[in-house]
Design a protein around this motif. Structure first.
Motif, mmCIF file in Angstrom:
data_model
loop_
_atom_site.group_PDB
_atom_site.id
_atom_site.type_symbol
_atom_site.label_atom_id
_atom_site.label_comp_id
_atom_site.label_asym_id
_atom_site.label_seq_id
_atom_site.Cartn_x
_atom_site.Cartn_y
_atom_site.Cartn_z
ATOM 1 N N GLU A 87 59.245 -25.229 -1.467
ATOM 2 C CA GLU A 87 60.458 -26.026 -2.341
ATOM 3 C C GLU A 87 59.996 -27.731 -2.351
ATOM 4 O OE1 GLU A 87 65.085 -27.361 -2.393
ATOM 5 O OE2 GLU A 87 64.442 -26.039 -0.880
ATOM 6 N N LEU A 88 59.511 -28.176 -1.224
ATOM 7 C CA LEU A 88 58.906 -29.381 -1.500
ATOM 8 C C LEU A 88 57.707 -29.426 -2.407
ATOM 9 C CD1 LEU A 88 59.268 -32.162 0.230
ATOM 10 C CD2 LEU A 88 57.381 -31.472 1.706
ATOM 11 N N GLU A 89 56.974 -28.714 -2.674
ATOM 12 C CA GLU A 89 55.961 -28.570 -3.730
ATOM 13 C C GLU A 89 56.331 -28.353 -4.886
ATOM 14 O OE1 GLU A 89 53.405 -25.252 -2.352
ATOM 15 O OE2 GLU A 89 52.587 -26.525 -0.725
ATOM 16 N N GLY A 90 57.327 -27.877 -5.196
ATOM 17 C CA GLY A 90 58.425 -27.861 -6.546
ATOM 18 C C GLY A 90 58.611 -29.077 -6.821
ATOM 19 N N TRP A 91 59.393 -29.683 -5.914
ATOM 20 C CA TRP A 91 59.704 -31.139 -6.029
ATOM 21 C C TRP A 91 58.832 -32.119 -6.785
ATOM 22 C CZ3 TRP A 91 64.412 -32.380 -7.811
ATOM 23 C CH2 TRP A 91 65.381 -31.645 -7.556
ATOM 24 N N GLY A 113 57.273 -34.575 4.347
ATOM 25 C CA GLY A 113 57.953 -35.429 3.644
ATOM 26 C C GLY A 113 57.215 -35.717 2.255
ATOM 27 N N LEU A 114 58.102 -36.154 1.067
ATOM 28 C CA LEU A 114 57.339 -36.476 -0.191
ATOM 29 C C LEU A 114 58.017 -37.695 -0.553
ATOM 30 C CD1 LEU A 114 55.797 -36.153 -2.821
ATOM 31 C CD2 LEU A 114 57.663 -34.511 -3.587
ATOM 32 N N SER A 115 57.880 -38.723 -0.430
ATOM 33 C CA SER A 115 58.306 -40.231 -0.615
ATOM 34 C C SER A 115 58.156 -40.532 -1.889
ATOM 35 C CB SER A 115 57.795 -41.120 0.461
ATOM 36 O OG SER A 115 58.027 -40.873 1.780
ATOM 37 N N PHE A 116 59.122 -41.299 -2.432
ATOM 38 C CA PHE A 116 58.969 -42.048 -4.006
ATOM 39 C C PHE A 116 60.149 -43.009 -3.869
ATOM 40 C CE2 PHE A 116 61.899 -38.571 -3.999
ATOM 41 C CZ PHE A 116 62.703 -38.993 -4.801
ATOM 42 N N PHE A 126 61.845 -36.397 -0.250
ATOM 43 C CA PHE A 126 62.444 -34.976 -0.160
ATOM 44 C C PHE A 126 61.676 -34.492 0.998
ATOM 45 C CE2 PHE A 126 62.326 -35.328 -4.906
ATOM 46 C CZ PHE A 126 63.756 -34.943 -5.174
ATOM 47 N N PHE A 127 62.298 -33.759 1.994
ATOM 48 C CA PHE A 127 61.933 -33.404 3.191
ATOM 49 C C PHE A 127 62.197 -32.164 3.670
ATOM 50 C CE2 PHE A 127 62.313 -33.234 7.944
ATOM 51 C CZ PHE A 127 61.307 -33.801 8.263
ATOM 52 N N ALA A 128 61.279 -31.516 4.254
ATOM 53 C CA ALA A 128 61.306 -29.997 4.590
ATOM 54 C C ALA A 128 61.003 -29.944 6.274
ATOM 55 C CB ALA A 128 60.295 -29.220 3.962
#
Length: 131
Positions: A87-91, A113-116, A126-128
């Motif tokens: 799901e993180l990759e989708g975001w 995590g995916l920071s922006f 976004f965090f998984a």
């Protein structure tokens, strides 16, 4: 009162709702559920995943011109939950499609995590949980 309650809403102060509202509309892929001038401030509120509200506040005559800095006491960042790394990759793809600069997915033993940042430089993520 045996358990601590869930977070119902987050509100962040922005410098220009005219910039921030369209940006968050694209990110959330949703229209605001509330847009009102309360007197002391105007706020625009979105209903996002899990029934949580995310509000944008703008105060007339705001004096802050210093960019957001997570090292300064106060808010560090807001993280949005993802079920897993897929799901993180989708975001990550969605942020790319929206032209939102991000730091790529960073994996750690406690999760990924995916920071922006938003137009006011507020830190978002976004965090998984770990696999």
């Amino acid at each position: 009162m045996t358990t601590f309650p869930a977070v119902t809403h987050v509100a962040v102060t922005v410098t220009d709702l005219g910039v921030s509202v369209p940006w968050y509309k694209s990110l959330f892929d949703a229209e605001p559920v509330l847009d009102e001038d309360t007197g002391p401030f105007r706020h625009v509120v979105f209903l996002i995943g899990g029934g949580m509200l995310f509000g944008l506040h703008q105060f007339p005559g705001a004096t802050g011109t210093v960019a957001f800095d997570p090292r300064r006491p106060g808010l560090d960042h807001v993280a949005f939950a993802c079920a897993d790394r897929a799901e993180l990759e989708g975001w990550q793809k969605r942020l790319d499609d929206l032209g939102v600069t991000h730091g790529g997915i960073v994996d750690a033993h406690y999760g990924s995590g995916l920071s922006f940042k938003d137009p006011d430089n507020l830190a978002l993520e976004f965090f998984a949980p770990p696999a």
